[in-house]
Design a protein around this motif. Structure first.
Motif, mmCIF file in Angstrom:
data_model
loop_
_atom_site.group_PDB
_atom_site.id
_atom_site.type_symbol
_atom_site.label_atom_id
_atom_site.label_comp_id
_atom_site.label_asym_id
_atom_site.label_seq_id
_atom_site.Cartn_x
_atom_site.Cartn_y
_atom_site.Cartn_z
ATOM 1 N N LYS A 8 0.841 -1.203 0.000
ATOM 2 C CA LYS A 8 0.000 0.000 0.000
ATOM 3 C C LYS A 8 0.872 1.247 0.000
ATOM 4 O O LYS A 8 0.618 2.225 -0.697
ATOM 5 C CB LYS A 8 -0.907 0.001 1.243
ATOM 6 N N PHE A 9 1.919 1.193 0.827
ATOM 7 C CA PHE A 9 2.827 2.321 0.972
ATOM 8 C C PHE A 9 3.482 2.644 -0.373
ATOM 9 O O PHE A 9 3.490 3.802 -0.810
ATOM 10 C CB PHE A 9 3.883 1.964 2.018
ATOM 11 N N GLU A 11 2.390 1.897 -3.311
ATOM 12 C CA GLU A 11 1.402 2.414 -4.246
ATOM 13 C C GLU A 11 1.174 3.907 -4.024
ATOM 14 O O GLU A 11 1.094 4.693 -4.969
ATOM 15 C CB GLU A 11 0.095 1.637 -4.093
ATOM 16 N N LYS A 12 1.109 4.289 -2.742
ATOM 17 C CA LYS A 12 0.894 5.711 -2.436
ATOM 18 C C LYS A 12 2.080 6.565 -2.918
ATOM 19 O O LYS A 12 1.898 7.650 -3.459
ATOM 20 C CB LYS A 12 0.698 5.902 -0.927
ATOM 21 N N ILE A 13 3.287 6.031 -2.708
ATOM 22 C CA ILE A 13 4.484 6.764 -3.148
ATOM 23 C C ILE A 13 4.443 6.980 -4.657
ATOM 24 O O ILE A 13 4.698 8.084 -5.165
ATOM 25 C CB ILE A 13 5.760 5.965 -2.802
ATOM 26 N N LEU A 15 1.840 7.012 -6.595
ATOM 27 C CA LEU A 15 0.791 7.983 -6.907
ATOM 28 C C LEU A 15 1.321 9.399 -6.691
ATOM 29 O O LEU A 15 1.115 10.302 -7.506
ATOM 30 C CB LEU A 15 -0.427 7.739 -6.015
ATOM 31 N N LEU A 16 2.051 9.567 -5.603
ATOM 32 C CA LEU A 16 2.628 10.868 -5.285
ATOM 33 C C LEU A 16 3.599 11.307 -6.385
ATOM 34 O O LEU A 16 3.573 12.454 -6.841
ATOM 35 C CB LEU A 16 3.358 10.759 -3.945
ATOM 36 N N PHE B 90 3.505 3.817 -12.316
ATOM 37 C CA PHE B 90 2.167 4.065 -11.790
ATOM 38 C C PHE B 90 1.129 3.953 -12.904
ATOM 39 O O PHE B 90 0.106 3.277 -12.756
ATOM 40 C CB PHE B 90 2.094 5.442 -11.137
ATOM 41 N N TYR B 94 -0.165 0.336 -12.014
ATOM 42 C CA TYR B 94 -0.936 0.532 -10.792
ATOM 43 C C TYR B 94 -2.319 1.147 -10.994
ATOM 44 O O TYR B 94 -3.083 1.254 -10.065
ATOM 45 C CB TYR B 94 -0.139 1.375 -9.794
ATOM 46 N N THR B 95 -2.621 1.639 -12.205
ATOM 47 C CA THR B 95 -3.965 2.155 -12.417
ATOM 48 C C THR B 95 -4.588 1.454 -13.606
ATOM 49 O O THR B 95 -3.889 1.035 -14.513
ATOM 50 C CB THR B 95 -3.978 3.656 -12.782
#
Lengths: 284, 280, 253
Positions: A8-9, A11-13, A15-16, B90, B94-95
């Motif tokens: 999860k971490f 994935e968030k990175i 996205l950032l 990403f 990831y999307t």
């Protein structure tokens, strides 16, 4: 649990990271507009866009000559670059003996790799004297600028047009040939029209490239602030206006250059959106 | 039969015109390269590369500008590569196609079209003034990083797309998590493509003049820190030629610039082929 | 063969979007048997197989009802670790997919993910897996060359060894011999029969002959439904259902 947390971490990175990549665009818009808009409001959008005089010393900032200059140069570049580029794209897709295609392909790669200052320099030492001696005028002119730009946008036009020609189903060609069309008629009446949205996208992107070119244009356009009346006149574009004066401008003058950037940015964004929409339609 | 003759005549004329277009494109390329190289290479000497410019560049060599070019390019690549590859991962892994990915893709498309002078203006007002980094390697490198970011993202995304879906399935079926799949089964195979994007970025950084002149300054002193201003080869060439300081040195610098870009391309292709051969 | 149930599929239906791929399947698979799932193309065999280790999760817009138990535990339990499940239930696909790395690295891929990093331990695991996959003798001298240089049959055995390196409990095989010549096929079938004392094997055979050669029990699938199940002998010699009989005797499919 720790594995899931780590995933999860990450994935968030990611996205950032993705959002910080596009936030650059927002930052650019924010800072260019922030510097430029106040001046546009101060002197009035109409005076700024349609004013014919640019005399920073007296606080006169009208960029109409630069807008006109930009469009003349870009138009000239397309006039020459488009047929040349389209012909090269057709050459690469349809009639090439493999060796000739390879040579042209590497030539285009090299052209794409030549720094724009070198183009400007070459224009200055080779094209400008030719224009001055044979056609008259100062030589530092829209014509010289357009010629150089048409070469500079060739790689863009060729590669995108070639891609869209290559993406056509082979049945188009087979069908047209089977109906008795000559090879040329197939290309010109069937393949090129079928690939037109890609070709239009290549024109738009080439236009963006031409409008955005700075250094080469500073070297060969002559940079005079006046309404051009012929292709042999010297001129100044939106980009060269910024490039020449940014080095020493202060106060209102500097803001006026950022305001020039605002106009350039808006034009380019419009063209980009158009190109993106067009190429999306090609896919869909 | 007359009609057919006319049709084939048209075809032949078109063929000739198209050949002429192709030949003139090759010709122009050859003209530009040969002109600059033939005037420039005679200027080359060990001292030309190893001495720093003296008296505005009229004498001496181009050593400090080579250092400047390398420093800016390194900063740009070091910053843009992780951002670019991360964004591509990403988008690619990831999307699903949806609103978020469409917004990001649109933004990147727009960023790709922004003219370099705008990146220069932005770098000047944001890095040089607002963040108070001054004209420096850091400001210039960051502005260049912003400029080459879309190139790196697009090429990396293409490279990821080219990896067969089955590799992902195998990795998941062996108990890999998403990140393990990306780092172990996908990225190693996408490296050639990602590398191509980085090389394109290197070339654009070497060539760029407008951005650098507004963000890194044009100092001829050899830099000692990231906050020192520098002059790159492109900027040096531009100043020499435009201000008419020395045509001889301008040609020399121009030739060095062209050869550098060609060299980077050739070496990159060669390394890439070796990498691909080693894995196959 | 024990009679303990390893996998229990209960009222399991599966949909791709609104298209049903499996309809209310009820099936028990016993420990240490080879269970053959057979039927014509697009009858849901691969979907069922991929549901058993939740590879179907990768498909966008897919959903299911009912459930699947592995050792009496629900595999769709949100608390369950997906990666653990996939390590316990390994799959071999219809086409041999060797990752573009060395033979050794291919087999070590799973164990490394499992946290085994000591070279000696890794060497042992890889060696053992390649021996049980019946590939060791052919590749022991070139473990560090690219796996892509192996023949198709060798690559498929590599894929089996790669799964075995994880020491799973259930082995899923989706037409593992579909692209292979008869000699490679024989060698894989031999491997499977040998493996069943340690593993539970679910096999989608690539033809009925293969099913009858290696399977203990079998189930016939048609259009996403389980038509009939039973011992392999019974199904292939005296099927109860008309549809099964038609398929087995070659009247369609």
């Amino acid at each position: 649990m720790t594995v899931e947390f780590k995933e999860k971490f990450i994935e968030k990175i990611l996205l950032l990271i993705a959002f910080s990549s596009i936030s650059i665009l927002a930052l650019i818009a924010f800072f260019i507009f922030g510097e430029g808009l106040p001046l546009i409001w101060k002197i009035g959008p109409k005076t700024f866009l349609l004013g014919g005089r640019w005399v920073p010393g007296q606080g006169e900032f009208g960029i109409l000559p630069m807008i006109i200059g930009s469009f003349w140069v870009t138009f000239g570049a397309l006039l020459l670059g488009l047929p040349l580029g389209l012909a090269c794209a057709i050459f690469l897709c349809e009639w090439t003996p493999p060796w000739a295609g390879m040579i042209l392909r590497s030539a285009i790669q090299v052209l794409a790799g030549i720094p724009s200052v070198i183009y400007g320099f070459w224009g200055l030492v080779v094209l400008v004297p030719l224009v001055r001696n044979y056609l008259g005028g100062p030589g530092l002119s829209i014509l010289s600028g357009s010629l150089i730009l048409s070469i500079m946008i060739l790689p863009t036009i060729i590669s995108i047009s070639e891609d869209s020609l290559k993406a056509l189903p082979p049945s188009y060609k087979a069908g047209a040939l089977a109906l008795g069309a000559t090879h040329w008629e197939t290309i010109w009446r069937v393949l090129v029209p079928a690939a037109r949205s890609g070709i239009v996208a290549s024109i738009i992107l080439g236009m963006g490239r031409a409008l955005g070119e700075t250094m080469a244009m500073i070297m060969i356009l002559g940079n005079a602030v006046k309404m051009p009346s012929s292709f042999l006149d010297s001129a100044r574009t939106l980009t060269t206006n910024i490039g020449i004066e940014m080095g020493y401008a202060t106060g209102d003058h500097r803001q006026a250059l950022f305001a020039t950037g605002v106009i350039l940015f808006l034009i380019i964004m419009f063209l980009n959106t158009l190109a993106i929409v067009l190429s999306r339609r090609r896919v869909g | 039969m007359r009609i057919n003759r006319k049709r084939y005549l048209t075809q032949n004329v078109a063929k000739i015109l198209i050949w002429m277009a192709a030949l003139s494109t090759m010709g122009v390329m050859a003209l530009i390269i040969l002109q600059v190289l033939s005037e420039g290479i005679p200027v080359f000497s060990p001292r030309f590369f190893l001495d720093s410019p003296r008296s505005m560049g009229r004498e001496g060599g181009i050593f400090s500008t080579i250092i400047g070019t390398i420093a800016l390019t390194v900063v740009a690549i070091v910053v843009a590569t992780p951002l670019g590859v991360g964004t591509a991962i990403f988008l690619g892994e990831y999307t699903r196609e949806g609103r978020i990915s469409r917004v990001i893709r649109f933004g990147i498309g727009c960023l790709a079209g922004v003219p370099s002078i705008i990146f220069g203006l932005f770098g000047f007002v944001f890095f040089v003034i607002y963040l108070n980094m001054g004209w420096s390697i850091l400001s210039g490198g960051l502005a260049l990083a912003a400029m080459i970011l879309p190139t790196i993202i697009c090429t990396a995304e293409e490279a990821l797309k080219a990896i067969p879906y089955s590799f992902r399935e195998v990795s998941y079926s062996l108990g890999g998590t998403k990140w393990e799949t990306v780092t172990r089964a996908i990225l190693p195979n996408a490296i050639p493509g990602i590398f191509t994007g980085i090389i394109l970025g290197v070339c654009r950084s070497i060539e760029e003049t407008a951005v650098v002149i507004l963000t890194a300054g044009s100092s001829l002193i050899i830099p000692t820190s990231l906050f020192a201003p520098v002059r790159t080869m492109s900027v040096h060439f531009y100043i020499l030629a435009r201000e008419g300081i020395s045509m001889e040195m301008a040609y020399g610098t121009g030739a060095a610039l062209i050869l550098l870009v060609l060299f980077v391309n050739i070496v990159a292709n060669w390394r890439l082929n070796r990498y691909i051969r080693k894995r196959a | 063969m024990s009679l303990r149930n390893k996998v229990s599929i209960k009222e399991f239906s599966f949909y791709y979007g609104s298209v049903p791929a499996l309809k209310r399947i009820n099936l028990e698979i016993r420990a240490n048997e080879i269970f053959a799932i057979f039927g014509p193309a697009r009858s849901g065999k691969t979907t069922l197989l991929k549901s058993l280790n939740r590879l179907t999760d990768l498909v966008y817009g897919a959903r299911h009802t009912g459930t699947i138990l592995l050792d009496e535990k629900d595999i769709y339990d949100p608390k369950l670790s997906l990666t653990q499940l996939r390590r316990r239930v390994g799959i071999v696909f219809d086409l041999p997919i060797a990752l573009p790395m060395s033979i050794y690295e291919n087999v070590a891929y799973g164990p490394r993910l499992n946290g085994i990093t000591r070279k000696k331990q890794l060497d042992e695991t890889v060696g053992k897996a390649l021996r049980s996959g019946a590939l060791w003798e052919e590749v022991k001298d070139r473990l560090h060359t690219s796996a892509l240089r192996l023949s198709g049959g060798q690559q498929q055995r590599l894929c089996i060894a790669r799964i075995l390196a994880l020491e799973p409990e259930v082995l899923l095989l989706d037409e593992p011999c579909s692209g292979l010549d008869p000699i490679s096929t024989a060698s894989i079938e031999e491997t499977l029969t040998r493996l069943k004392k340690d593993y539970t094997i679910v096999l989608v055979p690539h033809n009925i002959q293969q099913a009858s050669r290696v399977a203990d029990r079998a189930g016939f699938f048609l259009n996403g439904e389980l038509i009939e199940e039973g011992t392999a002998y019974q199904i292939f010699t005296g099927p109860k259902e008309k549809q099964t009989e038609d398929y087995v005797t070659g009247r369609f499919g």
